[in-house]
Motif scaffolding. Sequence first.
Motif, short mmCIF file in Angstrom:
data_model
loop_
_atom_site.label_atom_id
_atom_site.label_comp_id
_atom_site.label_asym_id
_atom_site.label_seq_id
_atom_site.Cartn_x
_atom_site.Cartn_y
_atom_site.Cartn_z
N ALA A 186 0.58 -1.53 -0.01
CA ALA A 186 0.34 0.07 -0.09
C ALA A 186 1.45 1.12 -0.29
N LEU A 187 2.58 1.17 0.24
CA LEU A 187 2.67 2.32 1.09
C LEU A 187 3.79 2.49 -0.26
N THR A 188 3.81 1.56 -0.63
CA THR A 188 5.04 1.61 -2.22
C THR A 188 4.05 1.53 -4.10
N GLY A 189 2.81 0.57 -3.46
CA GLY A 189 2.05 1.10 -5.02
C GLY A 189 2.73 0.01 -6.07
N LEU A 190 3.88 -0.82 -5.51
CA LEU A 190 4.36 -1.45 -6.96
C LEU A 190 3.50 -2.55 -7.46
N VAL A 191 2.67 -3.47 -6.84
CA VAL A 191 1.13 -4.14 -7.51
C VAL A 191 0.08 -3.83 -7.07
N THR A 192 -1.36 -4.69 -7.32
CA THR A 192 -2.47 -3.75 -7.19
C THR A 192 -2.69 -4.48 -5.93
#
Lengths: 262, 194, 369
Positions: free
Chosen positions: B143-149
């Motif tokens: 959630a902090l990085t948004g690397l994947v959904t």
Amino acid sequence: MSVINTQTPPTGPAQKVAEFHTPLILGEHGLCPGCGEPVALRILLETLQELNLVQRTIGVVGHGCYGSFVRIMDIDVLQCLHGRAPACATGIKRMRPDTAVFTLQGDGDMVNEGLQEVIHAAARGENVTCILLNNGVFGDTGGQQTATTVLGQRTKTSLEGRDAEKHGYPIRIADIVASVDGAGYVARGAVNTAREVMRTKRLIRNAFESQLAGEGLSLVEILTMCPTGWFVTAPDGPDYLESSMTAAYPLGVLHSRSAEAN
Amino acid sequence: MLDSTSEHELLILGIGGQGIQLIGKTLAQAATSSGRHAMLAAEYGGEMRGGPSQATVVIGERPLRSLPILASAGSAIVMHDRFCGVVPERLRAGGLLVVNSSIVDPAAAGDGYRVGGLPATDIARELGKPQTAGFIMLGAFNALTGLVTHEQLVDAMRSLLPPYRIEHADSNAAALLAGSDAARDLELSGTVAA
Amino acid sequence: MSATAPVAEMAPLELLEGSTAIARAAILSNCRFFAGYPMSPFTGLLENMAKLMPAAGGVCINAESEIEGVNMVIGAASTGARAATGSCGQGIALMQEAVAEAALNETPLVIFNMARNQQDYFQCTRGGGWGDYRTLTLAPKDVPEAVEHTQLLFHLADKYRAPVILYGDPLIAQTRVGVRLAAPDLEPLAPKDWALDGTMGGTGKSRQVWTWAMGKVTDPGLGPDGHWRAVADKFEMIAAAEQRWESAYADEAETLVIAFGSAAKFTEYVVDELRAEGHSVGWFRPITLWPFPGAALAQATRSSRRVLVYELNAGQMLDDVRQFVHDRDTVRFIGGVSIHESGLSYGPLLDAPVLRDRILAAMAQPTER
Ligand SMILES: Cc1ncc(C[n+]2csc(CCOP(=O)(O)OP(=O)(O)O)c2C)c(N)n1
Ligand code: SF4
Ligand SMILES: [Mg+2]
């Protein structure tokens, strides 16, 4: 059995004994006079012919005097490393399950150098036929002691005769293989008399039939004369074999999956 | 988020039994399923229960140049303080450090990182599934990085469960969600060095 | 020149452990026989083969020893099937007699040396078998390249009828990376009319696979003298045709770092960093360990003032570098033996910060020229 009629001439032309050789043998072998190995080769190849396997057979030949048969046998052959024929035969048979695969090995090759290969191949139940030419010596290298040299036998590395205390006991490989669950057929024959030659040929035939029936590994141990390695004359070879080897290595069928099933 | 040339390198540190390898694998699988290049390297011998366990995940848009033994990392998840000496050594200044504050004191991380403390072990216990602390950390980190959904993460988690563990899918998904929710309220402390 | 078996770009990315990726690449290359004996970090490849081969219609045997495994593979390969084995270090040592045999009786096979570190360089490039033979050895730097090399190796083994080696390591065996897998698209090869199928018995033209190549009394072969000369000539030809390497900044850099396999990937990474900081440094990487890309190395080092050799052993490739480098006096060894406490993987010397320090320290030393 009909009695031969000596009043009329034979139907076929007369043949010399030397001409009774299978067309699969392309020429003269270069082995010693009185050697038992060419006899074994001949009944092996005749059996392939009789079973109509000539054009679906692959042989794997190890290292010993019989190694030179590669030059005179008209069969597809892999000449492999000393002792490794059962492993090579495994790879061949797994890739070409429709072929008949055999190994040709000596006692030095199978029981010394490659002991584990044959036992593991048997345990895996590989459908190949192993032919062991057991003369109790390393013939090719000049007559040294092998794992099958019988007690008391003189070789170049057991000059006073094989002594269990000094040299250990001989290994009866056929008995060992017969006790392995994956073996289909195991027998021991000899080529020191015409009668034993004919009997051994039947054993070879049984072994190939066992292979074709998918019964697992088949092994025919053939006691062969090595007058040179035994330091006896060629004519003395058969009797020497009888007196020295057959007591230690009794002849006959040691295991037959099909016979035991019946 | 990633631009087309950068690579995101994540260190995951903890002890055996905390699911370190599994959350690393989940993130790497989620990134791969989303069409990106990912790498998951495990520290050798780190699988024993109670022993150190370390995984590194790298994600990028192009074939990766990062090394299977990371030279340095942009972020870290720390599950246990016994084995986080790697952090000062490898985490770059200004990097994101998410720590399991049930076990590790976030203040101990010192200056130089963006630190988020998440009481993952406590949250997992409240959920009644103490073994899902790792997924809580992963949900928060993502959630902090948004690397994947979030959906990609949940799908990857499910796809990696062997059939005999499939009953854990729902509690793991709940943990990922709890982590992601907790991240929303998370204040990142620590001074960011230039 | 890079060693690439072109892989269709369209295949989807899959996150695969190196051992799985290599096994699948081998099967896509039509490998249908595999035999091996467990030894870390090779074990994963054996397990993957055991899992995947049956569905591909192939055979994988957990052999009773490395000796048995490699000889099974010779048997399988002698029938024309694509076949492979693997191990590392001691296990590969046990195979040496058979590797030499395969070279001399010309059975193509692939050996996956999933080594524990880089101490197998001599073993791969010099071999421990007997006779005038060599083993073409590819050393991938990472998992995606190991996939390409696997496919290329099956091709080269068949093309040259020779045993060939993939030099892997724990990082390649055990790292999971996104890879694309597809059937390789390589030049067509001649049919294997030499392969044993059993059909030629009794025709006078039965086939032989035989190191001594004596042929039959009715149709003599070259014999050992002629055959072993021909084999030696073949390896000389391979040596000229198959050198593969990769390098960057060689012409402009004062310092050139030489490394292979995983160590080369670390080198490339660190050199990029140092260049970004303004250092005059480049790298050179043999992709084929044998044949060693000697001419290319000589060319690449023409203007180097320092040639640094980084390998995770006491200095094995170093011999080859010294043999071919433009000026021997420029060579410095910055590698060393470094083993993980488990004994099964690399120690702390395979690490970017450590390598960086070693390069910088070497660059601080005065040069010979
Ligand atoms: C690895 C290896 N060791 C030794 C040899 C040498 N060698 C060739 S034939 C042979 C003896 C073979 O004895 P055996 O199998 O009993 O065959 P025989 O000559 O008695 O028929 C030996 C030791 C070899 N070829 N390879
Ligand atoms: S040494 Fe013995 S086995 Fe060899 S050829 Fe002469 S008699 Fe036969
Ligand atoms: Mg003998």
